[in-house]
Motif scaffolding. Structure first.
Motif, PDB file in Angstrom:
ATOM      1  N   GLY A 107     -12.089  -2.609   6.955  1.00  7.52           N
ATOM      2  CA  GLY A 107     -11.198  -3.684   7.400  1.00  7.52           C
ATOM      3  C   GLY A 107      -9.732  -3.296   7.282  1.00  7.52           C
ATOM      4  O   GLY A 107      -8.929  -3.568   8.189  1.00  7.52           O
ATOM      5  N   LYS A 108      -9.364  -2.654   6.182  1.00  9.07           N
ATOM      6  CA  LYS A 108      -7.958  -2.248   6.017  1.00  9.07           C
ATOM      7  C   LYS A 108      -7.576  -1.250   7.106  1.00  9.07           C
ATOM      8  O   LYS A 108      -6.476  -1.293   7.650  1.00  9.07           O
ATOM      9  CB  LYS A 108      -7.743  -1.638   4.627  1.00  9.07           C
ATOM     10  CG  LYS A 108      -7.915  -2.628   3.479  1.00  9.07           C
ATOM     11  CD  LYS A 108      -6.605  -3.291   3.086  1.00  9.07           C
ATOM     12  CE  LYS A 108      -6.845  -4.470   2.151  1.00  9.07           C
ATOM     13  NZ  LYS A 108      -5.619  -5.161   1.755  1.00  9.07           N
ATOM     14  N   LEU A 109      -8.521  -0.358   7.433  1.00 13.25           N
ATOM     15  CA  LEU A 109      -8.223   0.633   8.472  1.00 13.25           C
ATOM     16  C   LEU A 109      -8.117  -0.003   9.855  1.00 13.25           C
ATOM     17  O   LEU A 109      -7.326   0.439  10.684  1.00 13.25           O
ATOM     18  CB  LEU A 109      -9.285   1.735   8.459  1.00 13.25           C
ATOM     19  CG  LEU A 109      -9.119   2.726   7.297  1.00 13.25           C
ATOM     20  CD1 LEU A 109     -10.348   3.615   7.162  1.00 13.25           C
ATOM     21  CD2 LEU A 109      -7.870   3.579   7.484  1.00 13.25           C
ATOM     22  N   PHE A 167      -5.507   3.738  -1.898  1.00 13.35           N
ATOM     23  CA  PHE A 167      -6.473   3.184  -2.853  1.00 13.35           C
ATOM     24  C   PHE A 167      -6.504   1.667  -2.717  1.00 13.35           C
ATOM     25  O   PHE A 167      -5.454   1.028  -2.708  1.00 13.35           O
ATOM     26  CB  PHE A 167      -6.072   3.525  -4.298  1.00 13.35           C
ATOM     27  CG  PHE A 167      -6.276   4.967  -4.670  1.00 13.35           C
ATOM     28  CD1 PHE A 167      -5.351   5.932  -4.293  1.00 13.35           C
ATOM     29  CD2 PHE A 167      -7.388   5.358  -5.409  1.00 13.35           C
ATOM     30  CE1 PHE A 167      -5.536   7.265  -4.635  1.00 13.35           C
ATOM     31  CE2 PHE A 167      -7.578   6.693  -5.754  1.00 13.35           C
ATOM     32  CZ  PHE A 167      -6.651   7.647  -5.369  1.00 13.35           C
ATOM     33  N   GLU A 168      -7.713   1.108  -2.683  1.00 13.74           N
ATOM     34  CA  GLU A 168      -7.851  -0.340  -2.491  1.00 13.74           C
ATOM     35  C   GLU A 168      -8.837  -0.941  -3.479  1.00 13.74           C
ATOM     36  O   GLU A 168      -9.956  -0.429  -3.653  1.00 13.74           O
ATOM     37  CB  GLU A 168      -8.350  -0.620  -1.069  1.00 13.74           C
ATOM     38  CG  GLU A 168      -8.320  -2.097  -0.691  1.00 13.74           C
ATOM     39  CD  GLU A 168      -6.918  -2.640  -0.574  1.00 13.74           C
ATOM     40  OE1 GLU A 168      -6.058  -2.004   0.045  1.00 13.74           O
ATOM     41  OE2 GLU A 168      -6.656  -3.736  -1.136  1.00 13.74           O
ATOM     42  N   ASP A 169      -8.430  -2.016  -4.108  1.00 13.98           N
ATOM     43  CA  ASP A 169      -9.334  -2.866  -4.886  1.00 13.98           C
ATOM     44  C   ASP A 169     -10.089  -2.141  -5.994  1.00 13.98           C
ATOM     45  O   ASP A 169     -11.283  -2.386  -6.230  1.00 13.98           O
ATOM     46  CB  ASP A 169     -10.292  -3.617  -3.934  1.00 13.98           C
ATOM     47  CG  ASP A 169      -9.546  -4.668  -3.104  1.00 13.98           C
ATOM     48  OD1 ASP A 169      -8.350  -4.929  -3.390  1.00 13.98           O
ATOM     49  OD2 ASP A 169     -10.145  -5.233  -2.169  1.00 13.98           O
ATOM     50  N   PHE A 170      -9.372  -1.258  -6.691  1.00 10.86           N
ATOM     51  CA  PHE A 170      -9.893  -0.678  -7.931  1.00 10.86           C
ATOM     52  C   PHE A 170      -9.687  -1.707  -9.054  1.00 10.86           C
ATOM     53  O   PHE A 170      -8.842  -2.590  -8.943  1.00 10.86           O
ATOM     54  CB  PHE A 170      -9.170   0.637  -8.259  1.00 10.86           C
ATOM     55  CG  PHE A 170      -9.635   1.793  -7.407  1.00 10.86           C
ATOM     56  CD1 PHE A 170      -9.406   1.799  -6.032  1.00 10.86           C
ATOM     57  CD2 PHE A 170     -10.334   2.861  -7.965  1.00 10.86           C
ATOM     58  CE1 PHE A 170      -9.859   2.846  -5.236  1.00 10.86           C
ATOM     59  CE2 PHE A 170     -10.797   3.908  -7.166  1.00 10.86           C
ATOM     60  CZ  PHE A 170     -10.567   3.903  -5.808  1.00 10.86           C
ATOM     61  N   ASP A 173      -2.526  -0.064  -2.684  1.00  8.28           N
ATOM     62  CA  ASP A 173      -2.155  -1.231  -1.895  1.00  8.28           C
ATOM     63  C   ASP A 173      -1.946  -2.468  -2.769  1.00  8.28           C
ATOM     64  O   ASP A 173      -1.015  -3.248  -2.544  1.00  8.28           O
ATOM     65  CB  ASP A 173      -3.278  -1.484  -0.879  1.00  8.28           C
ATOM     66  CG  ASP A 173      -2.917  -2.517   0.158  1.00  8.28           C
ATOM     67  OD1 ASP A 173      -1.729  -2.639   0.475  1.00  8.28           O
ATOM     68  OD2 ASP A 173      -3.838  -3.185   0.655  1.00  8.28           O
ATOM     69  N   ASP A 174      -2.812  -2.668  -3.740  1.00  7.00           N
ATOM     70  CA  ASP A 174      -2.737  -3.893  -4.548  1.00  7.00           C
ATOM     71  C   ASP A 174      -1.498  -3.881  -5.444  1.00  7.00           C
ATOM     72  O   ASP A 174      -0.907  -4.927  -5.698  1.00  7.00           O
ATOM     73  CB  ASP A 174      -4.018  -4.043  -5.376  1.00  7.00           C
ATOM     74  CG  ASP A 174      -5.212  -4.115  -4.444  1.00  7.00           C
ATOM     75  OD1 ASP A 174      -5.365  -5.145  -3.767  1.00  7.00           O
ATOM     76  OD2 ASP A 174      -5.949  -3.118  -4.339  1.00  7.00           O
ATOM     77  N   ILE A 175      -1.105  -2.692  -5.890  1.00  6.55           N
ATOM     78  CA  ILE A 175       0.086  -2.580  -6.739  1.00  6.55           C
ATOM     79  C   ILE A 175       1.346  -2.505  -5.862  1.00  6.55           C
ATOM     80  O   ILE A 175       2.247  -3.332  -5.969  1.00  6.55           O
ATOM     81  CB  ILE A 175      -0.008  -1.312  -7.623  1.00  6.55           C
ATOM     82  CG1 ILE A 175      -1.219  -1.406  -8.550  1.00  6.55           C
ATOM     83  CG2 ILE A 175       1.297  -1.095  -8.397  1.00  6.55           C
ATOM     84  CD1 ILE A 175      -1.518  -0.127  -9.325  1.00  6.55           C
TER      85      ILE A 175
HETATM   86 MN   LIG Z   1      -6.753  -5.502  -2.181  1.00  5.56          MN
END
Ligand SMILES: [Mn+2]
Ligand SMILES: NC(=O)c1ccc[n+]([C@@H]2O[C@H](COP(=O)([O-])OP(=O)(O)OC[C@H]3O[C@@H](n4cnc5c(N)ncnc54)[C@H](O)[C@@H]3O)[C@@H](O)[C@H]2O)c1
Ligand SMILES: O=C(O)C[C@H](O)C(=O)O
Length: 541
Positions: free
Chosen positions: A163-165, A234-237, A258-260
């Motif tokens: 989805g992010k891509l 990096f996503e949702d670690f 992305d989250d940070i």
């Molecule tokens: Mn996220």
């Protein structure tokens, strides 16, 4: 050269009914497609009409994912034409369902790499198989420990990478052939998945940290070697790993969390947008974060950095921040603070009633924040009492309930506007319709990192930047100011998603320019704008 069904089954090459008669003759397609030849515009119109007919967002999403699986060009042609309408269907909040129900809805693996912690020796083979000879500029990788606010989903989390891509391509035009979604399956701590025979990931708990970090290290070193100009997202670690991994690689490779970082940028941009409307200064604000995890601390750090950039000393800047988490206000004597929380923890001696500050409500009463950002995953946490208390002490409270998906948001935009009599400057994580209140239509900005990471990524990839620096991040946040007219009644704090492709390009220009100024570009950026544009792929045959 692919022919016949191999060609029709390759989503990067397939044109379906748009293969011309000459192409059909040349590629062995005669008779395996219906006779009418279509243009992409005709196909796109048909697809869009079909979407409109579907009764639910879920059906729309399944239909679109099918198109995506079979024909990327057509999918992105439609997506680009209807970005604002389709974003909530294929991305947040619609994407949450496809993660929860992944095993049920699995149609095709969508060219992702599924990497198993039980078979690290297969990692290179797996990535090679997934890339299938394609050069890769961009990987979105998740270990799915903290997907949006819905927790640990193991291999199902691959949907967030996909989805992010999709958004990268829809918004910034990154070539879908040159991207790779990856899920690192390090186990899952969701017992219901482990016990579910339909679950397609590894049926065991998450591995210990030593095994985990060896797995991630191996992955990063491998993809950096396989794809030398790679930008790694990096996503949702999980909270315990995300910042550690970023700190580990950030000075070595062009990596992005992305989250940070993405969330930090979009919230800073939103706050600057809000201050532009209120005419106030950042240095006069009191910042409160509710939910001081990966995103909460990432945002606080970005706003703090902005204050330093504006000339405040470290001590003065820190004085503006208050973090609230499950324990209430975070104090420096607590023994369960994360390394990211510690710099912002307060001293008990600052308060006469420190022992009572164990809830958001008490903290708001004692501190009178002027900015309140919610990244707690606690739906409805910004109650009417809390919001009214905050609004009693500041003219234009800036309030961003950005936990996703919809049911986890700390408040709705409509409630915030109503409870503050139209004074609140609001942005939400998921899209919000304009709020009509006392004759004014309040546009609600979407503080979602999707508004920033596509342009940022395009800037890094087009310039071939060796690293993603703090300065590049800062220019990205500043570059989307000036699109909204702050003088208009009910103006939003962020530009609208309908202009996402335009401002993604603006962000990319700014980022690539900064990379060049820092001497980090590996691609020729003599003309930055031409360089960025040359990296944009158009969804046409
Ligand atoms: Mn996220
Ligand atoms: N809009 C965006 O762009 C964006 C970006 C990133 C994350 N988010 C959202 O932010 C939320 C948090 O994501 P994260 O990655 O930071 O997760 P995280 O697990 O790292 O952080 C969540 C934090 O909230 C705290 N928390 C949980 N329940 C709480 C409660 N009842 N009261 C107070 N604090 C509580 C946790 O202790 C933790 O510190 C998610 O809903 C996610 O969707 C939004
Ligand atoms: O995925 C999103 O919608 C934003 C963000 O990265 C999140 O984790 O919630």
């Amino acid at each position: 050269m692919k022919t016949g069904y191999d060609l029709l089954n390759d989503p990067f090459l397939n044109k379906g009914t748009a293969f011309t008669e000459e192409e059909r003759a040349k590629y062995g397609l005669v008779g395996i497609l219906p006779p009418t030849v279509r243009t992409i515009e005709e196909q796109a119109k048909e697809v869009y009409e079909n979407i409109e007919e579907k009764a639910s967002a879920s059906e729309k999403r399944h239909y679109l994912m099918n198109i995506f699986s079979r024909n990327r060009t057509l999918f992105f042609h439609v997506f680009k034409q209807h970005v604002a309408e389709l974003m909530p269907i294929i991305y947040d909040p619609g994407i949450a369902e496809s993660i929860r129900e992944y095993s049920k809805f699995l149609i095709t693996p969508q060219n992702a790499a599924y990497l198993s912690v039980d078979h690290p020796e297969q990692m290179e083979e797996a990535i090679r198989n997934a890339a299938a000879g394609r050069d890769i500029d961009l990987i979105v990788v998740t270990d799915a420990e903290a997907i949006l606010g819905i927790g640990d989903w193991g291999s199902n989390g691959v949907s967030i990478s996909i989805g992010k891509l999709m958004v990268y391509t829809g918004a910034a035009g990154l070539d879908p052939k040159r991207v790779l979604p990856v899920v690192l399956d390090a186990g899952t701590n969701r017992q219901s998945l482990i016990g579910d025979s339909g679950y397609v990931g590894l049926h065991h708990k998450r591995v210990d940290d030593a095994t985990y970090y060896a797995f991630v290290d191996k992955f990063v070193a491998l993809v950096e070697k396989m794809f030398p100009r790679l930008y790694l997202h990096f996503e949702d670690f999980g909270r315990g790993h995300a910042a550690k991994l970023l700190d580990k690689y950030v000075h070595q490779y062009p990596v992005f969390n992305d989250d940070i970082e993405g969330t930090g940028i979009i919230c800073l941009a939103g706050i600057l947008g809000g201050l532009n409307i209120s005419g106030e200064k950042l240095a006069d604000q009191t910042y409160m974060c509710f939910g001081a995890g990966t995103a909460g601390c990432g945002i606080a750090k970005r706003i703090y950095q902005e204050m330093l950039d504006q000339g405040l000393s470290e001590k003065d800047a820190r004085d503006h921040f208050y973090l609230v988490d499950r324990q209430g206000l975070l104090f420096d004597d607590m023994d369960d603070l994360t390394p990211e929380q510690k710099p912002f923890a307060r001293k008990r001696s600052e308060f006469s009633n420190a022992a009572e500050l164990t809830s958001l409500e008490a903290a708001v009463k004692a501190i009178h924040p002027t900015i309140l950002v919610g990244t707690s995953t606690k739906g409805g946490a910004f109650t009417e009492d809390i919001v009214k208390e905050m609004a009693a002490h500041t003219k234009r409270p800036i309030i961003f309930p950005i936990s996703n998906p919809t049911e986890l948001a700390e408040a709705t935009a409509a409630d915030l506007i109503r409870w503050t009599d139209g004074r609140a400057l609001v942005a939400t994580g998921v899209p919000s319709a304009p709020v009509e209140y006392k004759g004014v239509s309040y546009e609600i900005g979407q503080a979602n990192n999707a508004l920033i990471y596509p342009g940022l990524g395009l800037g890094v990839i087009a310039s071939g930047a060796k690293l993603l620096t703090d300065e590049m991040i800062s220019v990205a946040a500043h570059s989307i100011g000036g699109i909204v007219d702050p003088g208009e009644a009910g103006a939003a704090v962020l530009p609208p998603v309908s202009k996402l492709d335009q401002f993604s390009e603006t962000v990319a220009f700014a980022v690539a320019r900064e990379a060049k100024e820092e001497g980090l570009n590996r691609n020729d950026c003599t003309d930055v704008e031409a360089c960025v544009k040359s990296f944009k792929w158009e969804p046409v045959y």
